[in-house]
Design a protein around this motif. Sequence first.
Motif, short mmCIF file in Angstrom:
data_model
loop_
_atom_site.label_atom_id
_atom_site.label_comp_id
_atom_site.label_asym_id
_atom_site.label_seq_id
_atom_site.Cartn_x
_atom_site.Cartn_y
_atom_site.Cartn_z
N ALA A 63 0.80 -1.23 0.00
CA ALA A 63 0.00 0.00 0.00
C ALA A 63 0.83 1.27 0.00
O ALA A 63 0.28 2.38 -0.02
CB ALA A 63 -0.95 0.00 1.20
N HIS A 64 2.16 1.11 0.03
CA HIS A 64 3.01 2.32 0.03
C HIS A 64 4.39 1.94 -0.48
O HIS A 64 5.22 1.41 0.25
CB HIS A 64 3.10 2.92 1.43
CG HIS A 64 3.78 4.26 1.47
ND1 HIS A 64 3.35 5.28 2.26
CD2 HIS A 64 4.85 4.75 0.80
CE1 HIS A 64 4.12 6.36 2.09
NE2 HIS A 64 5.05 6.04 1.20
N ASP A 65 4.62 2.22 -1.74
CA ASP A 65 5.90 1.90 -2.36
C ASP A 65 6.31 3.12 -3.19
O ASP A 65 5.50 4.05 -3.38
CB ASP A 65 5.72 0.67 -3.27
CG ASP A 65 7.03 -0.07 -3.55
OD1 ASP A 65 8.10 0.56 -3.48
OD2 ASP A 65 6.97 -1.27 -3.88
N HIS A 66 7.56 3.14 -3.59
CA HIS A 66 8.04 4.16 -4.54
C HIS A 66 8.88 3.41 -5.56
O HIS A 66 10.10 3.29 -5.43
CB HIS A 66 8.88 5.24 -3.83
CG HIS A 66 8.10 6.04 -2.83
ND1 HIS A 66 7.33 7.13 -3.19
CD2 HIS A 66 7.93 5.90 -1.50
CE1 HIS A 66 6.74 7.63 -2.11
NE2 HIS A 66 7.09 6.91 -1.07
N LEU A 67 8.18 2.86 -6.55
CA LEU A 67 8.83 1.91 -7.46
C LEU A 67 9.90 2.56 -8.33
O LEU A 67 10.81 1.88 -8.81
CB LEU A 67 7.76 1.25 -8.34
CG LEU A 67 6.83 0.28 -7.59
CD1 LEU A 67 5.53 0.08 -8.35
CD2 LEU A 67 7.51 -1.05 -7.32
N ILE A 188 -4.34 10.81 -3.99
CA ILE A 188 -3.55 12.01 -3.74
C ILE A 188 -2.64 11.75 -2.55
O ILE A 188 -3.10 11.41 -1.47
CB ILE A 188 -4.46 13.24 -3.49
CG1 ILE A 188 -5.33 13.52 -4.73
CG2 ILE A 188 -3.62 14.47 -3.12
CD1 ILE A 188 -4.57 13.79 -6.03
N LYS A 189 -1.34 11.88 -2.81
CA LYS A 189 -0.34 11.69 -1.76
C LYS A 189 0.06 13.06 -1.24
O LYS A 189 0.41 13.96 -2.02
CB LYS A 189 0.88 10.96 -2.34
CG LYS A 189 2.12 10.95 -1.44
CD LYS A 189 2.00 9.95 -0.30
CE LYS A 189 3.23 9.98 0.62
NZ LYS A 189 4.44 9.40 0.03
N THR A 190 -0.02 13.22 0.06
CA THR A 190 0.37 14.49 0.65
C THR A 190 1.16 14.24 1.93
O THR A 190 1.35 13.08 2.34
CB THR A 190 -0.87 15.37 0.90
OG1 THR A 190 -0.46 16.67 1.31
CG2 THR A 190 -1.78 14.78 1.96
N GLU A 250 0.01 7.54 6.69
CA GLU A 250 1.20 6.80 6.30
C GLU A 250 2.30 7.07 7.33
O GLU A 250 2.53 8.22 7.70
CB GLU A 250 1.65 7.26 4.91
CG GLU A 250 0.53 7.28 3.86
CD GLU A 250 0.00 5.90 3.49
OE1 GLU A 250 0.83 5.02 3.23
OE2 GLU A 250 -1.24 5.72 3.46
N HIS A 251 2.92 6.03 7.79
CA HIS A 251 4.00 6.05 8.79
C HIS A 251 3.42 6.13 10.21
O HIS A 251 3.55 5.19 10.95
CB HIS A 251 5.04 7.16 8.52
CG HIS A 251 5.39 7.32 7.06
ND1 HIS A 251 5.83 6.25 6.32
CD2 HIS A 251 5.32 8.36 6.19
CE1 HIS A 251 6.05 6.65 5.07
NE2 HIS A 251 5.73 7.92 4.97
N GLY A 252 2.79 7.24 10.58
CA GLY A 252 2.07 7.33 11.86
C GLY A 252 2.88 6.93 13.08
O GLY A 252 2.33 6.37 14.04
N THR A 319 5.77 -0.66 2.43
CA THR A 319 7.20 -0.70 2.72
C THR A 319 7.87 0.65 2.66
O THR A 319 8.95 0.83 3.21
CB THR A 319 7.94 -1.58 1.70
OG1 THR A 319 7.49 -1.19 0.40
CG2 THR A 319 7.66 -3.03 1.94
N ASP A 320 7.27 1.61 1.93
CA ASP A 320 7.97 2.85 1.59
C ASP A 320 9.28 2.50 0.90
O ASP A 320 10.29 3.17 1.09
CB ASP A 320 8.20 3.71 2.84
CG ASP A 320 8.38 5.19 2.49
OD1 ASP A 320 8.09 5.57 1.35
OD2 ASP A 320 8.80 5.95 3.38
N ALA A 321 9.26 1.44 0.12
CA ALA A 321 10.48 1.01 -0.57
C ALA A 321 10.87 2.05 -1.61
O ALA A 321 10.11 2.96 -1.92
CB ALA A 321 10.27 -0.35 -1.23
ZN LIG Z 1 6.52 7.37 0.88
#
Ligand SMILES: [Zn+2]
Length: 414
Positions: A63-67, A188-190, A250-252, A319-321
């Motif tokens: 649910a959270h990656d940066h490919l 929308i990512k903020t 996200e992260h929290g 993962t925020d990979a």
């Molecule tokens: Zn991120």
Amino acid sequence: MIRVLTGATLIDGTGAAPVPDAAVMIDGDRITAAGPRLAVSAPANAEILDVRGRTIIPGLIDAHDHLASHGYALATRWGLDEPASTAHLRTARVLAETLAMGYTTVRDGGGLDAGFKLAVEHGLIPGPRLVLGIQIVSPTGGIGDRVSPSGHGCCAVNDPLLPESVANGPDEVREVVRTMVRAGADVIKTATTGGASSRPGHGPLDAAFSLQEMQALVAESHALDRRVMCHALGGPGLRTALEAGVDSIEHGCYLDEEPTLMAKMAAQGTFFVPTLTVYVYHRESASPHVRARAVALHSHHVASVQRAIELGVPIAAGTDAGGHGHPNNALELKHLVEAGLTPMQALRSATQWAAQCLGLERELGTIEKGRLADLVVVNGSPLSDVTVLLDAARIELVLKSGAVCADRRKPLAS
Ligand SMILES: [Zn+2]
């Protein structure tokens, strides 16, 4: 074509007990039946895939990656250290490898342009189904504002597919949300706080955006039928995000300091995407301020995850990979189990719950009649040990929308 996978233990993603000696029937891109093998009657012309001794799980979701991110170094982040075409091909390889690890759907939190989604949909390259954030919307000085430690702005020419995402004041915020949607944003990512790796002076507890700006962002996103995923670690920015009504935090990391807000998240079903993996990485960072932040937040982060489970705040695995490497997305499941989730809960955080977080639960996330046929055949039991999902050799078969995307099976002894 009708295909039936038979003989494996089925974990369907709903939290139901595993079904031994199960069958999953697929017609085209959909699941048409799933359950005990003897209860699934396959037509005579069906292709039978004997997967005895294996485990079938739903296609995994990050649910959270940066490919399209390949490192934290400034030159890498700004696209200065290799030709754009080389970087794009690198990203294409990451998409293929991520899919081959059983991740059939990925929500990208920024940096991946809509051309990759098009390329996957057109079959030009293998890759997960993509939900794109395009760029991180933030105010001047926020994490979407690309400034070097020397104070210089990003020198690379702006890519029209990854538009400028800095916005100040409700009007600009609305405009930038529309620009992101025009560029292909599905979400929308903020960001309303700094992070572990953000510049000195804008850390996990430092705020970005006013409540009025965030209310404008959420209203505009929802008006355009887009959810809001908000990078928010702690402090006043975290409170602003939740007050404005974002759909996921996200992260929290410092949620544990906000018991009232966590109860509200549980009540309204606001998702928590902890991304524990990235902070494990940052604890070893070469930058002292990044390392210090990652160390300081760790016990809070674990407490936040535990509190979320107790309160029923829905958790999705991410993962925020990117900076810390691909495609070990299942590392997040290991960290979630270490933080207190059961292996079944960890698996659901990357299947059913993640699908709910993305708003795709009617199509994805569980192995049930009518769902898209995203399935992974694992040699091993993720309920005994989630780390089997980190071993490529054990990810024997990956199906996305009924199509075989990876097949590492060895012939079965009969
Ligand atoms: Zn991120």
